[in-house]
Every structure is written in structure tokens, then in C-alpha cells.
Design a protein around this motif. Sequence first.
Motif, mmCIF file in Angstrom:
data_model
loop_
_atom_site.group_PDB
_atom_site.id
_atom_site.type_symbol
_atom_site.label_atom_id
_atom_site.label_comp_id
_atom_site.label_asym_id
_atom_site.label_seq_id
_atom_site.Cartn_x
_atom_site.Cartn_y
_atom_site.Cartn_z
ATOM 1 N N ALA A 14 0.848 -1.206 0.000
ATOM 2 C CA ALA A 14 0.000 0.000 0.000
ATOM 3 C C ALA A 14 0.881 1.253 0.000
ATOM 4 C CB ALA A 14 -0.927 -0.009 1.207
ATOM 5 N N ASN A 15 2.030 1.181 0.687
ATOM 6 C CA ASN A 15 2.963 2.311 0.704
ATOM 7 C C ASN A 15 3.667 2.479 -0.630
ATOM 8 O OD1 ASN A 15 2.975 3.703 3.257
ATOM 9 N ND2 ASN A 15 3.645 1.766 4.162
ATOM 10 N N TYR A 72 -0.193 7.292 -6.442
ATOM 11 C CA TYR A 72 -1.055 8.080 -7.328
ATOM 12 C C TYR A 72 -1.575 9.248 -6.505
ATOM 13 C CZ TYR A 72 -4.777 5.367 -5.074
ATOM 14 O OH TYR A 72 -5.585 4.764 -4.153
ATOM 15 N N GLU A 73 -1.967 10.302 -7.178
ATOM 16 C CA GLU A 73 -2.389 11.512 -6.481
ATOM 17 C C GLU A 73 -3.633 11.228 -5.633
ATOM 18 O OE1 GLU A 73 -2.687 14.814 -9.254
ATOM 19 O OE2 GLU A 73 -4.155 15.685 -7.864
ATOM 20 N N GLY A 74 -3.565 11.571 -4.359
ATOM 21 C CA GLY A 74 -4.739 11.438 -3.485
ATOM 22 C C GLY A 74 -4.868 10.081 -2.814
ATOM 23 N N LYS A 75 -3.850 9.223 -2.960
ATOM 24 C CA LYS A 75 -3.953 7.876 -2.370
ATOM 25 C C LYS A 75 -4.206 7.927 -0.857
ATOM 26 C CE LYS A 75 -0.285 5.597 -1.149
ATOM 27 N NZ LYS A 75 0.994 4.887 -1.155
ATOM 28 N N TYR A 76 -5.096 7.055 -0.395
ATOM 29 C CA TYR A 76 -5.359 6.946 1.043
ATOM 30 C C TYR A 76 -5.574 5.485 1.403
ATOM 31 C CZ TYR A 76 -7.986 6.954 5.441
ATOM 32 O OH TYR A 76 -8.414 6.675 6.722
ATOM 33 N N PHE A 77 -5.130 5.082 2.569
ATOM 34 C CA PHE A 77 -5.507 3.766 3.105
ATOM 35 C C PHE A 77 -5.481 3.809 4.619
ATOM 36 C CE2 PHE A 77 -1.278 2.268 4.387
ATOM 37 C CZ PHE A 77 -0.427 3.025 3.593
ATOM 38 N N ARG A 78 -6.226 2.900 5.227
ATOM 39 C CA ARG A 78 -6.255 2.824 6.690
ATOM 40 C C ARG A 78 -5.046 2.049 7.188
ATOM 41 N NH1 ARG A 78 -12.029 1.375 9.403
ATOM 42 N NH2 ARG A 78 -10.602 0.805 11.090
#
Length: 465
Positions: free
Chosen positions: A439-440, A444-450
Motif C-alpha cells: 500500500a505504501n 497516485y495523487e490522493g492515495k489513502y488507506f487505513r
Amino acid sequence: MSIQSTLNTLRYPVSSQPEKSPFNAGETLQEKTNTLNVLLLGSGGRECALAWKISQSPMLRHFYIAPGNGGTGAYGENVDLWPLDFQAIETFAKEKEIDMIVVGNEDPLVAGIYDYFSAREGSPLIVGPSQAGAALEGSKDFAKQFMVRHNIPTARYRSFTAETVEEGEKFLEELRPPYVLKADGLAAGKGVLIIDSLDEAKKSLREMLSGMFGKSSATVVIEEFLKGIECSVFVLTDGNGGYRILPVAKDYKRIGEGDTGPNTGGMGAVSPVAFADDTFMKKVEERIILPTVNGLIAEGITYRGFIFLGLIEVEGEPMVIEYNVRMGDPETEVVMLRIASDLLPLLDAAARGNLGDMPLDIDPRYATTVMVVSGGYPGSYPKGKVITGTDKCGDAILFHAGTKLDADGNLLTSGGRVIACSSYGADIDEALEGSFAAANALTYEGKYFRRDIGADLKAIERLRR
Ligand code: AMP
Ligand code: GLY
């Protein structure tokens, strides 16, 4: 004897004649290689994970995914077909001599794809329930009535329409907060409201009944709030009393860490689930799975496919929050990793009504998935952002959800949930390490994850040690 092996030996009354098994006596899987043409319907991370697993089967000949996404093309041929266009699917199936259609998402099932094809001579087998069975997901009121008829533990409830809105308000007054209001029909995962204030709940009831979710909320189920921890149990059933329990998973629905903020389609998943131990699963099997499988048979409802039990553990006791009639997303992105057996013969046998004693072997390792999403999701978000870093994800398995390839072969975001980063591990920490590293690595622009996927289960495991 384990629960899985107990259930493998159980037999129930037969409601309908199973079709001939593709395996004749003495025939081995080797002799059945390269025989099945399969069409998988859907375009999410779930379908990418199903495609990954199905594509490994020696039994597979040609494999198509409709419409698929930027990742599914690695496992088969993406086809530009709309899963609800049954006629177009029928034409395609004839042309390509499709033997089996695996239905990934609920919409075609609720719209009656099983009935459409089973009414036609020489049609492909469908993995999924009939329209009557799909009502377990398509109508929460039907599902609740079914559970009451078969004594399946679930929250106390009543259903209301515009004509009975005042009774609905009175029922709300009898309940303790928070109040749970559910649109009866499909509402793209958004039809459940959990509200703290009684006045707000009454207001929302009226709004729902006057079309907040269109026709889906013409009937509203109001139910008691249950406090506990949730998990997802998946069952593959052949409609004749044969079934297999798949690995149990837990998903993470809210957008924010610590389970805060709005609900999403799912931000990650873990399997196995520490609290779903043998004692708990025995209760699930006896009180929920058996009455469900046998209840469907007793009511003459054809169901040859996946049953998804959304469960909640309340003080050690399992209760049903909801039924779905397909696999979960993102649970599939961990469940498929833990199925050691070839899935295709199991799907084929279930669709023929004859699971028999076909084994379902489970990989003992942990599997986790972390979903990277577009900035702004589950609200509005931009699309078309270029994704890089897929080659820097180590051993993680990337299941694409909202991606597409442009004409130049660039991978672009095309949805809210973008890629599920799945990983194996000897324990939960090792699996999560692989998922988070991937995930790290993706950019890409705006990537988010918990970053807290699995944290609650790790804490439970520590307590149990
Ligand atoms: P559903 O679409 O029915 O699964 O509901 C969505 C989510 O709302 C569930 O996953 C639960 O987190 C929550 N929920 C639904 N029904 C209840 C209930 N009776 N008590 C507590 N939480 C609930
Ligand atoms: N992960 C929940 C669902 O697929 O409905």
C-alpha cells in the motif's frame, strides 16, 4: 473432529435432483483438465481475486471476465458486457460455448440471472441462487422473515411502509438508542442508517419512506441495535444439503482509522478471525448455517452458490446482521488466498447440485488485504490518476478494483476503491507487513488507506495468548 470435517460428512434431505457430476466414478481431476469455459461477471476487487483463483485451475479452458477491470485481464480476457444485459450474455455464451457463469455481484442475481438461464435448454450453469434465493439480500424484510421462520438468531425488528409510519414511530419509542433503520431493497451498501437521537430517527424514517433510497426504501426495517464485533462467514452450497464453510474473514467498513467516519465498501480484511474459534463456529454452523441451508430447501428455493453471513458476536453468541448472496468485497481478497483446493471443481459441483464429498482444503497461513482508495472516497473523488509502483510491491498480490488501462497501457484510477493489497503471513503481523508495504509502494495523487487494518484482531490475539 473439526467443524469442517463434521460438516463434510453431514447429509440432508434432497429437494431437487442433482445433475450428473462432471466426474465419473474413478475419473481423476487430471483427466478433466482443460475442459471448462468460464465467464465471470463483475468488475471489482472481489472479481479480480476470484479471477486469480479460478485462473489457476487445471480444469479451465477459456476464461472471460465481463466487464472486468485493469487487473483482471492478467487472468483471462476482459469482455465488454454489462452483467445485467442477460440477452447479450446469452449470445456471448453461445458463441464462446461457455459452460459456467460465476456471478460476482448481487445485482444480476437479484434481477434473476439464475432463472433466466436455467429456463433455457443447453444454457451454462450459474453459480448463484435463483431470484427467490437472492431475495435474502434483495429484501431485508424477506431476510428477517426467513430468519424468524427458521429460528435463526437476529436482532428484534419490525417493518413499516408509508401507511404504517406512525406505528413505526411508536416502535422506535420502544427501542433504546442507537436506532437502526434499513431500506428493504438494494441501496448500493448505503441503505442502513444508525442514528443516536429518537427525533432524528423518526425524521429519517419518514424521509426513507418518502423515497430517500427510491423504491428501495418504500419498506423500512427497524431493528434493535446489537453491540459486538462483526465477522463474515461464507458458505458454498449446492442446494441439496451439501455445503462447505470457507475461511472466516473480518472487514473494515468505515473510512477512518479506529472505525470512524462514513461507511465504505470495505477498507481491508483479515482471515482467520481470532474470535471465530471452533466453539463460536460450531454455534454458527448449528444455529445459522444448517437452518439457513435446510430452510431454503424446505421452502423450495433453489440456491447453488455462495451465502454470505454478516455476523455479529454478542457476548460469545453469533447473530445474523445480514445475508448477502455473493462473496464479500474485500473479504474475497483474503478468502481466495486461504483456499488451498482448486476452486473450479467446487464451483462446478455446487452449480450442479452435487458437492458430494469434494474436499475444501484451507491454507493455515494468515491473509490480509489493505485497500488503497481515491482521495475523497466514499464521497466524490477524481478519476484518471496515473498509478505507479505496482512493480515495487514485493510478494503482495494486487487485486485491482477501480482501475483501467488507457490506450497507451497506463494504469489509471477509475473508482473509489482502487487496489486491494493482499498478502500471506505465518502470523497476522507478517501478513499485514506485506499488505502495508505494498500500500505504501503504490503511488497516485490522493492515495489513502487505513493503517489500522487488523489492529483489533491483533489485540484480541494478544489477550488470548
Ligand atoms: P447491513 O447492510 O445490514 O450489513 O448493515 C451495514 C452495517 O450496519 C453492518 O455491517 C453493521 O456494522 C451495522 N448494523 C446493521 N444492523 C445492525 C444492528 N442491528 N446492530 C448493530 N449494527 C448494525
Ligand atoms: N464487505 C462487505 C460486503 O461485501 O458487502
